[in-house]
Design a protein around this motif. Sequence first.
Motif, PDB file in Angstrom:
ATOM      1  N   UNK A 255       0.883  -1.165   0.000  1.00 25.17           N
ATOM      2  CA  UNK A 255       0.000   0.000   0.000  1.00 25.17           C
ATOM      3  C   UNK A 255       0.915   1.207   0.000  1.00 25.17           C
TER       4      UNK A 255
ATOM      5  N   UNK B 255       0.948   5.616  -0.711  1.00 26.50           N
ATOM      6  CA  UNK B 255       0.145   6.802  -1.005  1.00 26.50           C
ATOM      7  C   UNK B 255       0.930   8.076  -0.800  1.00 26.50           C
TER       8      UNK B 255
ATOM      9  N   UNK C 157      -3.286   7.053  -4.152  1.00 27.04           N
ATOM     10  CA  UNK C 157      -2.878   5.869  -3.406  1.00 27.04           C
ATOM     11  C   UNK C 157      -2.948   4.659  -4.327  1.00 27.04           C
TER      12      UNK C 157
ATOM     13  N   UNK D 171      -3.207   0.352  -3.684  1.00 26.25           N
ATOM     14  CA  UNK D 171      -3.388  -0.613  -2.602  1.00 26.25           C
ATOM     15  C   UNK D 171      -3.310  -2.009  -3.184  1.00 26.25           C
TER      16      UNK D 171
ATOM     17  N   UNK E 110       5.912   1.361  12.184  1.00 22.43           N
ATOM     18  CA  UNK E 110       5.349   0.413  13.142  1.00 22.43           C
ATOM     19  C   UNK E 110       5.357  -0.960  12.466  1.00 22.43           C
TER      20      UNK E 110
ATOM     21  N   UNK F   2       4.705  -0.854   8.464  1.00 21.25           N
ATOM     22  CA  UNK F   2       3.976   0.359   8.101  1.00 21.25           C
ATOM     23  C   UNK F   2       4.913   1.540   8.261  1.00 21.25           C
TER      24      UNK F   2
ATOM     25  N   UNK G 104       3.321   0.756   3.005  1.00 19.30           N
ATOM     26  CA  UNK G 104       3.085  -0.435   3.815  1.00 19.30           C
ATOM     27  C   UNK G 104       3.502  -1.671   3.034  1.00 19.30           C
TER      28      UNK G 104
ATOM     29  N   UNK H 247      -3.754  -6.456   1.892  1.00 19.49           N
ATOM     30  CA  UNK H 247      -4.384  -5.575   2.858  1.00 19.49           C
ATOM     31  C   UNK H 247      -5.893  -5.591   2.613  1.00 19.49           C
ATOM     32  N   UNK H 248      -6.696  -5.372   3.659  1.00 19.99           N
ATOM     33  CA  UNK H 248      -8.152  -5.357   3.440  1.00 19.99           C
ATOM     34  C   UNK H 248      -8.502  -4.351   2.348  1.00 19.99           C
ATOM     35  N   UNK H 249      -9.391  -4.763   1.475  1.00 14.95           N
ATOM     36  CA  UNK H 249      -9.720  -3.938   0.316  1.00 14.95           C
ATOM     37  C   UNK H 249     -10.317  -2.601   0.744  1.00 14.95           C
TER      38      UNK H 249
END
Lengths: 103, 235
Positions: free
Chosen positions: A24, A26, A32, A34, A72, A80, A95, A101-103
């Motif tokens: 991900x 952006x 962005x 993803x 993190x 991240x 990321x 990653x969740x859509x």
Amino acid sequence: MIPINKMEVESELRKFVGAEAYIHSEATSFMFVRNFKIQVTNAYIAGEGPYRAALRFDGHGWLRMEELTHFEVDGLGRLLLAGFDDRGRMNVALHLGKEPFPE
Amino acid sequence: MNQEQAPKRKLLAVFAHPDDESFICGGTLAKYASEGVEITLVSATKGDMGRRMGNPPYLNRETMASAREQELREACDCLGIGRLIFFGIRDKTVEFEDEASLIGRIEALIQEVKPDVVLTFHERYGGHPDHCAIGKATTTAFRRSAEKGSLYFITFGDALERPERYGYTKKDVVRIDVHAHKAAKLAAFRAHRCQTEIDEWVWQSDNAALSRLGKYEYFMKGNVDAPQRASDDLF
């Protein structure tokens, strides 16, 4: 999110080298992407803060980012990276995860 | 009790992001909730692509959706909103959703709730692509399926205090006096913590913060052919 510790981020980035990763990325006010899937060949972090990061992928690709300030490793092992201004507003994010990653 | 026999008045608000309901028209929602109006709120997204991540930042892109969902649930409690529905669309992508299916979902909700009042964004003056897209879909759904009721577009601040500036007249505008509900509105602002932490006035003393909230909220009539209504009441 905590201020970037370059050595820690370097060692976290290494875990993705040679592996498939979902990205991900952006520039918050502008774009962005993803969940593009890449084969990471190299991963770098540079600078003295704010930091620059770059990925080489699939034998012919580049992704490069500036203005990173925080990082993190979350509970799912995802790295991240983000850049915030001095009032907590996100400017950029990068990321890396081994799963989508969740859509 | 006679009151129990009176039909419940119902309001359906269809917005794009957590905080739209509080920052733009929180006083009005609190006022009608306090009068017993049943309020259903749709938030098309969870505001998961927002820029403000707390000050100093404590959120990241991956934790933002659940944090903002929780904040919105708290804000709904502050305002008296009884039912909250998320459409589950990613923030910043509402305009790219299949429009027919989006309209269909809103139509189904209108038929189920049978609202007396529908609030949404104006499809051109919404101020954000997600706002305009959800406003356009809701307007179309209302015109197709509402058997009764009134459609209004929410507006920002005092912009419609002088509607002539925008080519409208006072007849196009409803002005709601929210001064008695500013405390609820402020509580809702504070519930949206990651979004308001950057705004120092929100976190000053209650009195100082309340003085920054306007006495009125303004709405533009969306179905001008509806029977003439009072200029200070949405119902």
